[in-house]
Design a protein around this motif. Structure first.
Motif, PDB file in Angstrom:
ATOM      1  N   HIS A 189       0.812  -1.216   0.000  1.00 41.54           N
ATOM      2  CA  HIS A 189       0.000   0.000   0.000  1.00 41.54           C
ATOM      3  C   HIS A 189       0.837   1.253   0.000  1.00 41.54           C
ATOM      4  O   HIS A 189       0.318   2.356   0.097  1.00 41.54           O
ATOM      5  CB  HIS A 189      -0.896   0.012   1.240  1.00 41.54           C
ATOM      6  CG  HIS A 189      -2.000  -0.981   1.142  1.00 41.54           C
ATOM      7  ND1 HIS A 189      -2.100  -2.062   1.981  1.00 41.54           N
ATOM      8  CD2 HIS A 189      -3.036  -1.089   0.295  1.00 41.54           C
ATOM      9  CE1 HIS A 189      -3.153  -2.778   1.652  1.00 41.54           C
ATOM     10  NE2 HIS A 189      -3.748  -2.215   0.633  1.00 41.54           N
ATOM     11  N   LEU A 190       2.134   1.093  -0.016  1.00 40.58           N
ATOM     12  CA  LEU A 190       2.993   2.268   0.084  1.00 40.58           C
ATOM     13  C   LEU A 190       3.777   2.427  -1.188  1.00 40.58           C
ATOM     14  O   LEU A 190       4.065   1.477  -1.894  1.00 40.58           O
ATOM     15  CB  LEU A 190       4.018   2.076   1.197  1.00 40.58           C
ATOM     16  CG  LEU A 190       3.611   2.370   2.618  1.00 40.58           C
ATOM     17  CD1 LEU A 190       4.805   2.162   3.491  1.00 40.58           C
ATOM     18  CD2 LEU A 190       3.132   3.790   2.730  1.00 40.58           C
ATOM     19  N   GLY A 191       4.234   3.603  -1.403  1.00 41.00           N
ATOM     20  CA  GLY A 191       5.234   3.822  -2.433  1.00 41.00           C
ATOM     21  C   GLY A 191       4.671   3.784  -3.840  1.00 41.00           C
ATOM     22  O   GLY A 191       3.489   3.579  -4.085  1.00 41.00           O
ATOM     23  N   ASP A 192       5.572   3.993  -4.758  1.00 45.61           N
ATOM     24  CA  ASP A 192       5.145   4.020  -6.160  1.00 45.61           C
ATOM     25  C   ASP A 192       5.257   2.623  -6.749  1.00 45.61           C
ATOM     26  O   ASP A 192       5.493   1.653  -6.046  1.00 45.61           O
ATOM     27  CB  ASP A 192       6.011   5.024  -6.924  1.00 45.61           C
ATOM     28  CG  ASP A 192       7.463   4.603  -6.914  1.00 45.61           C
ATOM     29  OD1 ASP A 192       8.254   5.213  -7.643  1.00 45.61           O
ATOM     30  OD2 ASP A 192       7.798   3.646  -6.176  1.00 45.61           O
ATOM     31  N   GLU A 193       5.154   2.559  -8.048  1.00 49.32           N
ATOM     32  CA  GLU A 193       5.086   1.237  -8.675  1.00 49.32           C
ATOM     33  C   GLU A 193       6.319   0.398  -8.451  1.00 49.32           C
ATOM     34  O   GLU A 193       6.251  -0.813  -8.283  1.00 49.32           O
ATOM     35  CB  GLU A 193       4.904   1.427 -10.183  1.00 49.32           C
ATOM     36  CG  GLU A 193       3.559   0.986 -10.640  1.00 49.32           C
ATOM     37  CD  GLU A 193       3.491   0.981 -12.137  1.00 49.32           C
ATOM     38  OE1 GLU A 193       2.742   1.802 -12.669  1.00 49.32           O
ATOM     39  OE2 GLU A 193       4.207   0.170 -12.732  1.00 49.32           O
ATOM     40  N   LYS A 194       7.462   1.032  -8.434  1.00 48.77           N
ATOM     41  CA  LYS A 194       8.688   0.240  -8.293  1.00 48.77           C
ATOM     42  C   LYS A 194       8.722  -0.433  -6.923  1.00 48.77           C
ATOM     43  O   LYS A 194       9.034  -1.609  -6.787  1.00 48.77           O
ATOM     44  CB  LYS A 194       9.900   1.163  -8.442  1.00 48.77           C
ATOM     45  CG  LYS A 194      11.147   0.432  -8.894  1.00 48.77           C
ATOM     46  CD  LYS A 194      12.114   1.332  -9.609  1.00 48.77           C
ATOM     47  CE  LYS A 194      12.906   2.170  -8.670  1.00 48.77           C
ATOM     48  NZ  LYS A 194      13.984   1.605  -7.945  1.00 48.77           N
ATOM     49  N   VAL A 195       8.382   0.357  -5.898  1.00 43.33           N
ATOM     50  CA  VAL A 195       8.381  -0.192  -4.546  1.00 43.33           C
ATOM     51  C   VAL A 195       7.327  -1.282  -4.432  1.00 43.33           C
ATOM     52  O   VAL A 195       7.521  -2.314  -3.818  1.00 43.33           O
ATOM     53  CB  VAL A 195       8.135   0.925  -3.518  1.00 43.33           C
ATOM     54  CG1 VAL A 195       7.977   0.363  -2.132  1.00 43.33           C
ATOM     55  CG2 VAL A 195       9.262   1.920  -3.557  1.00 43.33           C
ATOM     56  N   GLN A 196       6.215  -1.029  -5.116  1.00 45.86           N
ATOM     57  CA  GLN A 196       5.152  -2.019  -5.042  1.00 45.86           C
ATOM     58  C   GLN A 196       5.546  -3.307  -5.745  1.00 45.86           C
ATOM     59  O   GLN A 196       5.176  -4.395  -5.321  1.00 45.86           O
ATOM     60  CB  GLN A 196       3.878  -1.465  -5.682  1.00 45.86           C
ATOM     61  CG  GLN A 196       3.124  -0.558  -4.766  1.00 45.86           C
ATOM     62  CD  GLN A 196       1.859  -0.064  -5.408  1.00 45.86           C
ATOM     63  OE1 GLN A 196       1.620  -0.338  -6.584  1.00 45.86           O
ATOM     64  NE2 GLN A 196       1.066   0.642  -4.663  1.00 45.86           N
ATOM     65  N   SER A 197       6.293  -3.171  -6.804  1.00 49.84           N
ATOM     66  CA  SER A 197       6.669  -4.410  -7.491  1.00 49.84           C
ATOM     67  C   SER A 197       7.664  -5.199  -6.666  1.00 49.84           C
ATOM     68  O   SER A 197       7.678  -6.418  -6.689  1.00 49.84           O
ATOM     69  CB  SER A 197       7.237  -4.108  -8.876  1.00 49.84           C
ATOM     70  OG  SER A 197       8.438  -3.394  -8.741  1.00 49.84           O
ATOM     71  N   ILE A 198       8.475  -4.490  -5.902  1.00 50.04           N
ATOM     72  CA  ILE A 198       9.358  -5.221  -4.993  1.00 50.04           C
ATOM     73  C   ILE A 198       8.531  -5.926  -3.936  1.00 50.04           C
ATOM     74  O   ILE A 198       8.770  -7.084  -3.596  1.00 50.04           O
ATOM     75  CB  ILE A 198      10.374  -4.274  -4.330  1.00 50.04           C
ATOM     76  CG1 ILE A 198      11.298  -3.687  -5.375  1.00 50.04           C
ATOM     77  CG2 ILE A 198      11.169  -5.024  -3.284  1.00 50.04           C
ATOM     78  CD1 ILE A 198      12.316  -2.757  -4.798  1.00 50.04           C
ATOM     79  N   ALA A 199       7.542  -5.190  -3.437  1.00 52.87           N
ATOM     80  CA  ALA A 199       6.698  -5.806  -2.409  1.00 52.87           C
ATOM     81  C   ALA A 199       5.929  -6.986  -2.977  1.00 52.87           C
ATOM     82  O   ALA A 199       5.615  -7.932  -2.270  1.00 52.87           O
ATOM     83  CB  ALA A 199       5.732  -4.770  -1.828  1.00 52.87           C
ATOM     84  N   ALA A 200       5.646  -6.941  -4.259  1.00 50.67           N
ATOM     85  CA  ALA A 200       4.900  -8.047  -4.855  1.00 50.67           C
ATOM     86  C   ALA A 200       5.745  -9.299  -4.948  1.00 50.67           C
ATOM     87  O   ALA A 200       5.229 -10.390  -5.168  1.00 50.67           O
ATOM     88  CB  ALA A 200       4.421  -7.657  -6.248  1.00 50.67           C
ATOM     89  N   GLN A 201       7.035  -9.180  -4.774  1.00 50.67           N
ATOM     90  CA  GLN A 201       7.863 -10.363  -4.849  1.00 50.67           C
ATOM     91  C   GLN A 201       7.993 -11.061  -3.506  1.00 50.67           C
ATOM     92  O   GLN A 201       8.673 -12.066  -3.387  1.00 50.67           O
ATOM     93  CB  GLN A 201       9.263  -9.986  -5.343  1.00 50.67           C
ATOM     94  CG  GLN A 201       9.256  -9.653  -6.813  1.00 50.67           C
ATOM     95  CD  GLN A 201      10.575  -9.073  -7.235  1.00 50.67           C
ATOM     96  OE1 GLN A 201      11.280  -8.471  -6.437  1.00 50.67           O
ATOM     97  NE2 GLN A 201      10.899  -9.275  -8.484  1.00 50.67           N
ATOM     98  N   ILE A 202       7.332 -10.519  -2.513  1.00 53.35           N
ATOM     99  CA  ILE A 202       7.384 -11.175  -1.200  1.00 53.35           C
ATOM    100  C   ILE A 202       6.384 -12.311  -1.216  1.00 53.35           C
ATOM    101  O   ILE A 202       5.203 -12.107  -1.474  1.00 53.35           O
ATOM    102  CB  ILE A 202       7.032 -10.181  -0.081  1.00 53.35           C
ATOM    103  CG1 ILE A 202       8.050  -9.054  -0.068  1.00 53.35           C
ATOM    104  CG2 ILE A 202       7.021 -10.877   1.258  1.00 53.35           C
ATOM    105  CD1 ILE A 202       7.760  -8.011   0.956  1.00 53.35           C
ATOM    106  N   VAL A 203       6.868 -13.500  -0.915  1.00 57.30           N
ATOM    107  CA  VAL A 203       5.963 -14.647  -0.986  1.00 57.30           C
ATOM    108  C   VAL A 203       5.604 -15.200   0.363  1.00 57.30           C
ATOM    109  O   VAL A 203       4.720 -16.028   0.482  1.00 57.30           O
ATOM    110  CB  VAL A 203       6.580 -15.788  -1.821  1.00 57.30           C
ATOM    111  CG1 VAL A 203       6.605 -15.418  -3.252  1.00 57.30           C
ATOM    112  CG2 VAL A 203       7.945 -16.125  -1.325  1.00 57.30           C
ATOM    113  N   GLN A 204       6.297 -14.830   1.398  1.00 62.13           N
ATOM    114  CA  GLN A 204       6.020 -15.446   2.690  1.00 62.13           C
ATOM    115  C   GLN A 204       6.457 -14.507   3.794  1.00 62.13           C
ATOM    116  O   GLN A 204       7.492 -13.843   3.687  1.00 62.13           O
ATOM    117  CB  GLN A 204       6.825 -16.757   2.805  1.00 62.13           C
ATOM    118  CG  GLN A 204       6.750 -17.446   4.115  1.00 62.13           C
ATOM    119  CD  GLN A 204       5.529 -18.297   4.230  1.00 62.13           C
ATOM    120  OE1 GLN A 204       5.014 -18.793   3.250  1.00 62.13           O
ATOM    121  NE2 GLN A 204       5.032 -18.439   5.432  1.00 62.13           N
TER     122      GLN A 204
END
Lengths: 128, 424
Positions: free
Chosen positions: B214-229
């Protein structure tokens, strides 16, 4: 109290079965290891040193047990340190644990435990 | 499962998925019944299992020496003995001291570390024990409960002069899977201590927002999207202890007791809605005291337990993620090692437990443990790829290599309430 009267015997309730005649208790101490003499207690291997006749309170030994050849054999199994401590587990569980670990406990023990009417736990179970 | 980012942007990143498999069965106590057994059973199981292991390693180490039991030692002859170490410590608090002292209101002084230069080691197997001497063996490194093989000889004075020592070494490790190309991240956090003075709810909320994207721009969000666990390694709540003084609780106090866990539940619901979450109990959590701690009960988390991404796990916890093996605890085993032995840093303790192939050698001596009869669940059968512990003072990490090419990443997770750091 070295009283040996017959009514004393009935007065003090015997906890265990297999009461033997008090005459045998007066026999001379001999360290015979014959498992067939039932009032030689197993723990002392036949000698009378812990239960001298003078101290017997109610015409029979304190350590009265259903003690026969099977029980003696199982007690040797209990005491064998290679299979671990005997306290806190039933003998069958201990045998199964030993055979699972590949320690090859004797098969006779298993047969005895399954078939005959022997104690499932070791001697000190519940007493320690 | 994919979590959609609530985002007006057209192509929002999708969260990655991973194949998860829990290996906690060894640590669950459902089938065990307590029949009055003592701890000698678990020590026997440990000695037996590790002895067969060490016997298999002996031919590679010193094949020419005979192996003896402690009672079979002959004076002056060199041989190898295998057994459990016992460390006799002068400063170790003994329960008998409490009986001999008069009852006083002040608690006993707790030194941070109980080692002393006069500590000595004793080796014990089923037949007997023998005191160990020798410069090779440093008592400050070892603790009670290690199973080792020693090469040396009986010195004739009643003790055993040690010349060399063999530990079990790192267990075998499965091959690391071929990297499929994308990076996936696992987040470790521990020591949230919600309900204590030191925890800052804003920090935790920031953390939750960051990992759910829920934070940051797209780049930060895409990093967060790589969190799996996400793995929470213990000490999520701190129950206000002052209320529990043996008297009946007023209803106002009762609600104060349960507030921290309700707060945690609200925050965890936010995470569980998007990412698979594992929560482990720690020393301060409402779970049982002795290791292996059983999973926190589902009814403590009415909100998050509704999601199937929420998993309550045992402590120690072991799982496989895309065939990468993770193993870790909430820190009790290493903290206990720290009290009874010395090392340069926490990672050295971690490495030692790996080399001893045992998660918690001080259990059941100084660490509470369930009296298992037929197995020792803390023995490591296979080497993890990632080995973590929670509730430490600061973040540390290292990569260690084993003798057969095993590679393990060791991680110390700091307490979030104090440092505000999570490990990714």
């Amino acid at each position: 109290m070295a009283s040996r009267g017959g009514d004393i015997q009935g007065f003090y309730r015997q906890r265990k079965k297999g009461i033997t005649k008090p005459a045998n208790a007066k026999a001379k101490t001999s360290s015979s290891k014959k498992p067939s003499s039932p009032n030689r207690s197993a723990a002392t291997f036949g000698s009378d040193v812990t239960q001298p006749p003078a101290l017997i309170s109610h015409a029979s030994l304190d350590l009265q047990d259903d003690y026969d050849a099977n029980e003696e054999f199982l007690r040797q199994f209990d005491m064998n340190m290679a299979y671990g401590p005997c306290l806190g587990m039933t003998r069958m569980a201990r045998w199964e644990r030993a055979s699972r670990r590949g320690l090859n406990p004797p098969k006779d023990v298993e047969c005895l435990l399954r078939s005959a009417k022997v104690r499932p736990e070791c001697l000190w179970d519940g007493r320690v | 499962m994919a979590a959609m980012e609530v985002d007006p942007v057209n192509n929002h990143p999708q969260r990655k998925q991973s194949h998860y498999q829990s290996l906690d069965e060894n640590f669950m106590i459902q089938k065990e019944t307590y029949r009055g057994q003592q701890y000698s059973q678990i020590y026997f199981a440990r000695l037996d299992l590790m002895r067969t292991l060490i016997y298999s390693l002996l031919p590679n180490w010193k094949p020419h020496l005979p192996v003896r039991t402690v009672l079979g030692l002959e004076e002056g002859k060199e041989c190898i003995i295998v057994g459990t170490l016992y460390k006799d410590m002068k400063l170790k608090p003994s329960i008998l001291d409490e009986y001999s002292k008069e009852r006083s209101a002040t608690p006993l002084v707790k030194p941070h570390n109980f080692t002393h230069p006069d500590d000595y080691l004793v080796l014990e197997d089923e037949s007997g024990r023998v005191k160990l001497r020798g410069t090779v063996l440093s008592p400050s490194v070892y603790v009670t409960g290690n199973v080792v093989a020693l090469h040396g000889k009986d010195s004739g004075a009643g003790d055993y002069l040690v010349e060399d020592i063999l530990e079990a070494g790192l267990p075998p490790q499965l091959e690391l899977p071929y990297k499929s190309g994308e990076d996936k991240y696992v987040v470790f956090v521990s020591g949230l201590n919600v309900g204590s003075n030191s925890s800052n709810p804003l920090q935790f909320q920031l953390f939750v927002d960051h990992i759910t994207g829920h934070l940051g721009d797209e780049k930060v969000q895409s990093i967060a999207a790589q969190i799996v666990q996400v793995v929470i390694a213990g000490n999520s709540v701190e129950v206000p202890r002052g209320l529990l003084n043996g008297q009946n609780l007023a209803s106002k106090d009762q609600s104060r007791l349960s507030e921290p866990i309700k707060e945690v539940d609200i925050l965890l619901t936010q995470i569980a809605a998007g990412i698979p979450l594992d929560i482990m109990p720690g020393p301060n959590d409402p779970a049982n005291f002795s290791l292996p701690q059983q999973p926190l009960h589902r009814c403590l988390f009415p909100g998050s337990a509704a999601y199937n991404t929420f998993r309550s796990c045992t402590n120690p916890h072991s799982f496989d993620l895309d065939n990468v093996r993770f193993l870790g605890t909430s820190g009790q085993n290493i903290d206990d090692l720290e009290k009874y032995s010395e090392a340069k840093d926490k990672l050295a303790f971690l490495e030692r437990t790996l080399r001893w192939r045992h998660l918690a050698p001080t259990a059941p001596n100084t660490l509470g443990c369930y009296p298992f009869t037929d197995r020792d669940p803390f023995l490591m059968e296979s080497c993890p790829h990632v080995y973590f512990i929670g509730n430490q003072d600061r973040y540390e990490t290292r990569l260690i290599k084993g003798s057969e090419g095993q590679l393990v990443r060791l991680i110390c997770i700091p307490r979030f309430s104090e440092t505000g750091t999570a490990v990714v």
